[in-house]
Design a protein around this motif. Structure first.
Motif, PDB file in Angstrom:
ATOM      1  N   GLU A  97     -30.551  24.390  15.794  1.00 47.26           N
ATOM      2  CA  GLU A  97     -31.986  24.234  15.527  1.00 47.26           C
ATOM      3  C   GLU A  97     -32.648  25.533  15.083  1.00 47.26           C
ATOM      4  O   GLU A  97     -32.471  26.568  15.714  1.00 47.26           O
ATOM      5  CB  GLU A  97     -32.678  23.742  16.807  1.00 47.26           C
ATOM      6  CG  GLU A  97     -34.190  23.752  16.695  1.00 47.26           C
ATOM      7  CD  GLU A  97     -34.895  23.320  17.971  1.00 47.26           C
ATOM      8  OE1 GLU A  97     -34.251  22.733  18.863  1.00 47.26           O
ATOM      9  OE2 GLU A  97     -36.105  23.588  18.076  1.00 47.26           O
ATOM     10  N   VAL A  98     -33.388  25.433  13.995  1.00 53.94           N
ATOM     11  CA  VAL A  98     -34.222  26.560  13.557  1.00 53.94           C
ATOM     12  C   VAL A  98     -35.685  26.217  13.755  1.00 53.94           C
ATOM     13  O   VAL A  98     -36.510  27.066  14.052  1.00 53.94           O
ATOM     14  CB  VAL A  98     -34.007  26.864  12.055  1.00 53.94           C
ATOM     15  CG1 VAL A  98     -34.820  28.069  11.633  1.00 53.94           C
ATOM     16  CG2 VAL A  98     -32.558  27.098  11.760  1.00 53.94           C
TER      17      VAL A  98
ATOM     18  N   ARG B 166     -31.270  33.162  20.846  1.00 53.40           N
ATOM     19  CA  ARG B 166     -31.990  32.791  22.065  1.00 53.40           C
ATOM     20  C   ARG B 166     -32.434  34.064  22.782  1.00 53.40           C
ATOM     21  O   ARG B 166     -31.638  34.759  23.383  1.00 53.40           O
ATOM     22  CB  ARG B 166     -31.102  31.942  22.978  1.00 53.40           C
ATOM     23  CG  ARG B 166     -31.878  31.318  24.119  1.00 53.40           C
ATOM     24  CD  ARG B 166     -31.044  30.338  24.905  1.00 53.40           C
ATOM     25  NE  ARG B 166     -30.572  29.221  24.106  1.00 53.40           N
ATOM     26  CZ  ARG B 166     -31.356  28.211  23.697  1.00 53.40           C
ATOM     27  NH1 ARG B 166     -32.629  28.184  24.029  1.00 53.40           N
ATOM     28  NH2 ARG B 166     -30.867  27.239  22.980  1.00 53.40           N
ATOM     29  N   MET B 167     -33.697  34.360  22.676  1.00 64.28           N
ATOM     30  CA  MET B 167     -34.228  35.598  23.247  1.00 64.28           C
ATOM     31  C   MET B 167     -35.209  35.283  24.360  1.00 64.28           C
ATOM     32  O   MET B 167     -35.694  34.164  24.472  1.00 64.28           O
ATOM     33  CB  MET B 167     -34.966  36.400  22.158  1.00 64.28           C
ATOM     34  CG  MET B 167     -34.110  36.742  20.972  1.00 64.28           C
ATOM     35  SD  MET B 167     -35.151  37.036  19.541  1.00 64.28           S
ATOM     36  CE  MET B 167     -35.437  38.787  19.696  1.00 64.28           C
TER      37      MET B 167
HETATM   38  P1  ATP Z   1     -33.865  25.204  22.254  1.00 63.84           P
HETATM   39  O1  ATP Z   1     -33.544  23.739  22.437  1.00 63.84           O
HETATM   40  O2  ATP Z   1     -32.962  25.917  21.278  1.00 63.84           O
HETATM   41  O3  ATP Z   1     -34.101  25.947  23.517  1.00 63.84           O
HETATM   42  P2  ATP Z   1     -36.524  24.349  22.026  1.00 63.84           P
HETATM   43  O4  ATP Z   1     -36.324  22.936  21.557  1.00 63.84           O
HETATM   44  O5  ATP Z   1     -36.853  24.635  23.428  1.00 63.84           O
HETATM   45  O6  ATP Z   1     -35.282  25.235  21.554  1.00 63.84           O
HETATM   46  P3  ATP Z   1     -39.102  24.608  20.889  1.00 63.84           P
HETATM   47  O7  ATP Z   1     -39.782  24.631  22.189  1.00 63.84           O
HETATM   48  O8  ATP Z   1     -39.176  23.378  20.048  1.00 63.84           O
HETATM   49  O9  ATP Z   1     -37.579  25.030  21.087  1.00 63.84           O
HETATM   50  O10 ATP Z   1     -39.562  25.888  20.066  1.00 63.84           O
HETATM   51  C1  ATP Z   1     -39.714  25.867  18.663  1.00 63.84           C
HETATM   52  C2  ATP Z   1     -38.881  26.916  17.984  1.00 63.84           C
HETATM   53  O11 ATP Z   1     -39.016  28.184  18.631  1.00 63.84           O
HETATM   54  C3  ATP Z   1     -37.385  26.637  18.012  1.00 63.84           C
HETATM   55  O12 ATP Z   1     -37.008  25.759  16.978  1.00 63.84           O
HETATM   56  C4  ATP Z   1     -36.811  28.013  17.824  1.00 63.84           C
HETATM   57  O13 ATP Z   1     -36.776  28.367  16.458  1.00 63.84           O
HETATM   58  C5  ATP Z   1     -37.805  28.903  18.531  1.00 63.84           C
HETATM   59  N1  ATP Z   1     -37.320  29.289  19.875  1.00 63.84           N
HETATM   60  C6  ATP Z   1     -37.434  28.585  21.011  1.00 63.84           C
HETATM   61  N2  ATP Z   1     -36.892  29.242  22.044  1.00 63.84           N
HETATM   62  C7  ATP Z   1     -36.421  30.415  21.540  1.00 63.84           C
HETATM   63  C8  ATP Z   1     -35.758  31.544  22.103  1.00 63.84           C
HETATM   64  N3  ATP Z   1     -35.477  31.618  23.402  1.00 63.84           N
HETATM   65  N4  ATP Z   1     -35.431  32.568  21.279  1.00 63.84           N
HETATM   66  C9  ATP Z   1     -35.709  32.517  19.966  1.00 63.84           C
HETATM   67  N5  ATP Z   1     -36.331  31.487  19.389  1.00 63.84           N
HETATM   68  C10 ATP Z   1     -36.695  30.441  20.144  1.00 63.84           C
END
Ligand code: ATP
Length: 519
Positions: free
Chosen positions: A331-332, A260-261
């Motif tokens: 989740e990836v 989570r970045m």
């Molecule tokens: P999470 O529930 O883990 O915050 P999300 O459901 O908000 O993720 P999406 O908006 O669906 O994530 O974004 C699609 C993809 O982008 C995620 O499956 C993840 O691989 C990546 N992603 C999202 N937020 C981050 C983050 N803060 N750092 C790294 N990768 C991310």
């Protein structure tokens, strides 16, 4: 080794061998921001290449774009991002707990109401039938004071929230003498607005700068270009637009290394379909994306789908591809059926038609969208966790030894081959250099003549190089070398002329793609 210890080792290894460094480390780093080092960037580029080729090259009806990070601010109103995540947050320095400033004030108001009601009930009991509630509230000095204070705080809060006045919100908390329920202190930080989007200004201040956002997802760059690509590429529905690029989210809780970045990279593809056909394509993309992951050979048992229990207001189906990280299944990638929400809203906000004329049905419509969205960095962490292996070995003399080896799929390995002259003399470096000069035309290779051959092998194992090519005295005589295979550590003697073919076959993406399309 516990999973937590394993995770710590992964992080240490990634730094020691030049994969990932904390951002601006000489200034003690920046929370949830990381830099990719010399090995990391190669691995990351290979992951991106694997995705891009599987999406764009393997699908005749998918093309790519590279949209700007900055977009017109109305984009984020249309997408719903401006409206969401707008909490004013405040921290207590003693408890280190974080609260919503408006909720703290509302709780204070509720307490005042309780106090007032208590006094009213007491008086009602005392006066019996003759009790006049309105008159009591107006005349009882103690209650009057509480009511006045309550009303003042309430109207100040409403105004501050309407005006987005964060200083005033803090001042209200101080004036109302609100204490942290955990620490019991009033040691508050300033109030901060917590929209997940990062804001910045565009244009010079003198001209009146405008607020714009760093995109929190790459998808919107695709939606706003839907017609541009459809028209200029003469695309026929169903078709897709793919993009790889940076996204930014001011994550409130940023932990777990690159999982989570705040600045990260996404690989997203929006697939435009005829309304009513979205579930068919949702099924197709679920299957295709899972095959893409599994083709890497990390073990099917480490993957699963996780269907969303609660769908976002715009989605009619959504699932996550989860991978079993050292900290559990996470989740990836997300696969979402987004209906016509985004294009429909962009039509409304821009006043432009975003429709497709379907020559087959003779109709014009706003297409439905199935999206696949994966984080490059999360994928990197998946590959890195899966590849990290500690092995106990037995040396030839029977003594114990160990090695850490990154078992990257050869197509993703940062360095494909290391060329190692056995000794630094007798013409061996010259032969090795010649091999290097040929192989480097196609592959990232390393030339290394320092230290014992064993130490050099270990260094290459630690960065996951699939082949070590050793040049010995026989090489100069018969143009042959030994190839050491990373995973089995077996060695074979091969003609120098065969090296490009042997390496080329092993590091090709082709077998992975064949597996994906044949599934
Ligand atoms: P999470 O529930 O883990 O915050 P999300 O459901 O908000 O993720 P999406 O908006 O669906 O994530 O974004 C699609 C993809 O982008 C995620 O499956 C993840 O691989 C990546 N992603 C999202 N937020 C981050 C983050 N803060 N750092 C790294 N990768 C991310």
């Amino acid at each position: 080794m516990t999973q937590e210890e394993l995770f710590k080792k992964l992080i240490a290894h990634s730094k020691e061998y030049g994969f990932i460094f904390p951002s601006s480390e000489i200034y003690d780093g920046l929370s949830a921001v990381y830099d990719y080092g010399q090995m990391g960037v190669e691995l990351k580029n290979n992951i991106k290449n694997y995705w891009w080729s599987a999406m764009v090259k393997l699908h005749e009806n998918i093309v790519g774009i590279d949209a700007a990070i900055f977009m017109h601010p109305r984009t984020w109103e249309a997408s719903g991002h401006v409206g969401a995540f707008n909490d004013p947050l405040i921290d207590n320095r003693d408890s280190k707990k974080r609260y919503r400033a408006d909720v703290l004030i509302e709780e204070f108001l509720a307490k005042q109401d309780e106090k007032i009601e208590k006094e009213v009930t007491k008086a009602a009991n005392r006066f019996g039938e003759t009790f006049d509630r309105a008159m009591f509230l107006e005349t009882n000095p103690r209650v009057k004071e509480v009511v006045a204070k309550r009303d003042e705080i309430h109207s100040r809060m409403v105004k501050a929230l309407t005006d987005n006045d964060l200083e005033e919100l803090k001042q209200i908390i101080l004036d109302a003498e609100i204490v942290d329920p955990v620490s019991g202190t009033r040691n508050w930080t300033d109030v901060r607005q917590f929209n997940l989007m990062f804001e910045t200004k565009i244009g010079s201040v003198a001209e009146g700068a405008n607020t714009i956002y760093l995109r929190p997802e790459t998808a919107q760059g695709i939606f706003v270009n839907f017609l541009n690509v459809q028209k200029t590429g003469r695309m026929k529905i169903p078709f897709g637009i793919a993009q790889i690029g940076k996204a930014f989210r001011n994550e409130i809780v940023a932990r777990q290394f690159i999982f989570r970045m705040r600045e990260f990279e996404q690989m997203e593809m929006q697939f435009f379909v005829r309304p009513g056909e979205e579930m068919k394509w949702f099924g197709y993309w679920k299957n295709f994306r899972m095959n893409w992951h599994k083709a890497l050979g990390f073990g099917e048992q480490h993957y699963r789908f996780h269907d969303h229990d609660k769908l976002a207001h715009y989605a009619n189906a959504a699932t996550d591809v989860e991978y079993q990280f050292p900290f559990g299944f996470k989740e990836v990638e997300g696969i979402h059926s987004r209906t016509d929400f985004d294009l429909g809203n962009h039509e409304k906000f821009s006043g432009r038609k975003l429709r497709y004329f379907d020559p087959e049905s003779g109709e014009s419509y706003v297409p439905y969208v199935v999206e696949t969205s994966i984080g490059v960095d999360r994928m990197f962490l998946q590959v890195f966790s899966a590849a990290y292996t500690e092995e106990k070995l037995t040396k030839e003399d029977g003594s114990a030894d160990e090695r850490t080896v990154m078992k990257f799929p050869p197509a993703l390995a940062p360095v494909k081959a290391a060329i190692l002259p056995l000794v630094k003399k007798d013409g061996l470096p010259e032969v090795a250099r010649r091999i290097m000069d040929t192989l480097k035309l196609d592959y990232v290779c390393q030339y290394d003549e320092k230290d014992s051959i064993g130490k050099r092998y270990r260094r290459q194992d630690a960065i996951g190089t699939p082949f070590c090519i050793t040049v010995d005295h026989q090489s100069a005589e018969d143009n042959s070398v030994t190839i050491r295979h990373r995973d089995t550590m077996t060695q074979e003697r091969v003609p120098i002329a065969d090296l490009p073919r042997i390496i080329g076959e092993a590091v090709s993406f082709r077998p992975l793609f064949q597996q994906i399309v044949n599934e």
